[in-house]
Design an enzyme around this catalytic site. Structure first.
Site, PDB file in Angstrom:
ATOM      1  CB  ILE A 157      -0.881   0.139   1.256  1.00  0.00           C
ATOM      2  CG1 ILE A 157      -1.630  -1.339   1.448  1.00  0.00           C
ATOM      3  CG2 ILE A 157      -1.949   1.264   1.096  1.00  0.00           C
ATOM      4  CD1 ILE A 157      -2.375  -1.750  -0.038  1.00  0.00           C
ATOM      5  CB  THR A 158       1.651   3.744  -2.465  1.00  0.00           C
ATOM      6  OG1 THR A 158       1.858   2.565  -3.493  1.00  0.00           O
ATOM      7  CG2 THR A 158       2.660   4.833  -2.993  1.00  0.00           C
ATOM      8  CD  GLU A 365      -3.469   2.620  -9.428  1.00  0.00           C
ATOM      9  OE1 GLU A 365      -4.488   3.185 -10.108  1.00  0.00           O
ATOM     10  OE2 GLU A 365      -2.833   3.678  -8.902  1.00  0.00           O
ATOM     11  CB  SER A 368       0.700  -6.355 -18.878  1.00  0.00           C
ATOM     12  OG  SER A 368       1.190  -5.077 -18.647  1.00  0.00           O
TER      13      SER A 368
END
Length: 381
Positions: A157-158, A365, A368
């Site tokens: 978690i950023t 997020e 690909s």
């Protein structure tokens, strides 16, 4: 059809680029080496207005379009992926859910400090056993009178464990409806009993960006901390990620631009066989391909932002932009290292950091593979 930027958008590009080159570039190497998050740079970006670009003026922001925000992220990533990540996560994942789904009271309480870059919010979605399968969430929330009790954990978690972090938004299973789990997002302020955040170290990339594990143990939050409506957590997550993909695409575009510029400069200065290596077709054609892919990526990303800003569907195009820009960053960074030869493997050269930083962009997020799944469904497969 007008492809030109507005005066305001061009001013944002110039202002952020000037800050990134003057303040971030000199510090990027050491911060990366020490794995150190910089409150000073973050507050500096706040003073610049970067965190408040899409926030309405009534909450202390500038109320501008999404393209203006994406341009700012692009310019930061052109110099350093870590600082771009702090802003992208701070806005797309911290501010945006409050802006889209928060109550008037929640917006008034949290948005002014977040828009000013005085505080950060994080978005707790990923779990040890729930990555691409976000609905595999095991974090639970049960109602107890006028409180909700949260138990579980999050990972990767950023912005979640910095000295500036004032809270997180966490998705949890809050019940069962029609035999299926029901998801709700909760605002958990820093310092809440039962909530702890632990900084993660030894990352390959974004080493000056904060990444944390979150733990909730009998963590009690009042009903006023429910974001939007109970049971709307999954919808909120999907809408948040739709827009968030555009900022990750901007990071890919900026990373590619920075790596390309470094490679071009090196190729023009480095001499072999009596001339700059940029004069050799083997190198010049690499640079030509890099420049072409970057221009294509920029044009498509800006169009996706235009669709969003004009209220048109953009989910498919957002996934396409995220997929293409992140993979362009991979190809360009790889060729930039190749052009540098042995020097490209040394930390003294920025392309070494660009090469590492791009790797997360095909994973974070939505991988690909998930972007291709979204796109394939959108085109009727």
């Amino acid at each position: 059809m007008d492809f030109s930027l507005s005066e305001e958008q061009q001013m944002i590009r110039d202002t952020v680029r000037k800050f990134a080159e003057a303040k971030i570039a000199p510090a990027a190497h050491e911060l990366d080496e020490r794995e150190e998050f910089s409150p000073e740079l973050t507050r500096g970006l706040g003073e610049l207005g970067v965190f408040g670009i899409i926030v309405p003026e009534e909450y202390g922001g500038q109320g501008l379009d999404y393209l203006s925000y994406v341009i700012a992220v692009e310019e930061l990533a052109r110099v350093d992926g870590s600082q771009a990540a702090t802003v992208a996560a701070g806005v797309s994942l911290g501010i945006a859910p409050l802006l889209y789904f928060g109550s008037a009271e929640q917006k008034k309480k949290f948005l002014p400090a977040l828009a000013a870059g005085e505080a950060l919010f994080a978005f707790g979605l990923t779990e040890p056993s729930a990555g691409s399968d976000s609905r595999g969430t095991k974090t639970k929330a049960r109602q107890d009178g006028t409180f909700w009790v949260i138990d579980g954990s999050k990972i990767f978690i950023t912005n979640a464990s910095t000295s500036m972090t004032s809270g997180v938004i966490a998705q949890a299973v809050s019940g069962v409806k029609d035999g299926k789990p029901e998801y709700t997002c909760f605002i958990v302020e820093a310092g809440t009993a039962g909530f702890t955040a632990k900084t993660m170290h030894k990352k390959l990339m974004w080493r000056a960006s904060n990444t944390a594990e979150l733990y909730f143990s009998d963590c009690r939050v009042p009903e006023s901390c429910v974001l939007g409506k109970v049971g709307d957590g999954s919808k909120q997550m999907l809408k948040t990620l739709d827009s968030g993909r555009l900022s990750i695409a901007a990071m890919g575009l900026g990373c590619a631009q920075g790596a390309y510029e470094a490679a071009l400069k090196y190729a023009q200065q480095r001499e072999q066989f009596g001339q700059p290596i940029s004069k050799f077709q083997a190198v010049s054609f690499k640079l030509a391909d890099m420049a072409t892919e970057i221009e294509h990526a920029r044009t498509f990303l800006y169009r996706a932002c235009w669709l969003r800003d004009t209220g048109q569907p953009f989910s498919k195009e957002g996934a396409m932009a995220k997929l293409y820009c992140s993979e362009v960053a991979q190809r360009v960074a790889n060729e930039a290292v190749q052009i540098h030869g042995g020097y490209g493997l040394m930390k003294e050269f920025d392309v070494e950091r660009f090469y590492r930083d791009q790797r997360l962009l095909q994973i974070g997020e939505g991988t690909s593979e998930i972007q291709r799944l979204v796109i394939s469904r959108a085109i009727g497969c």
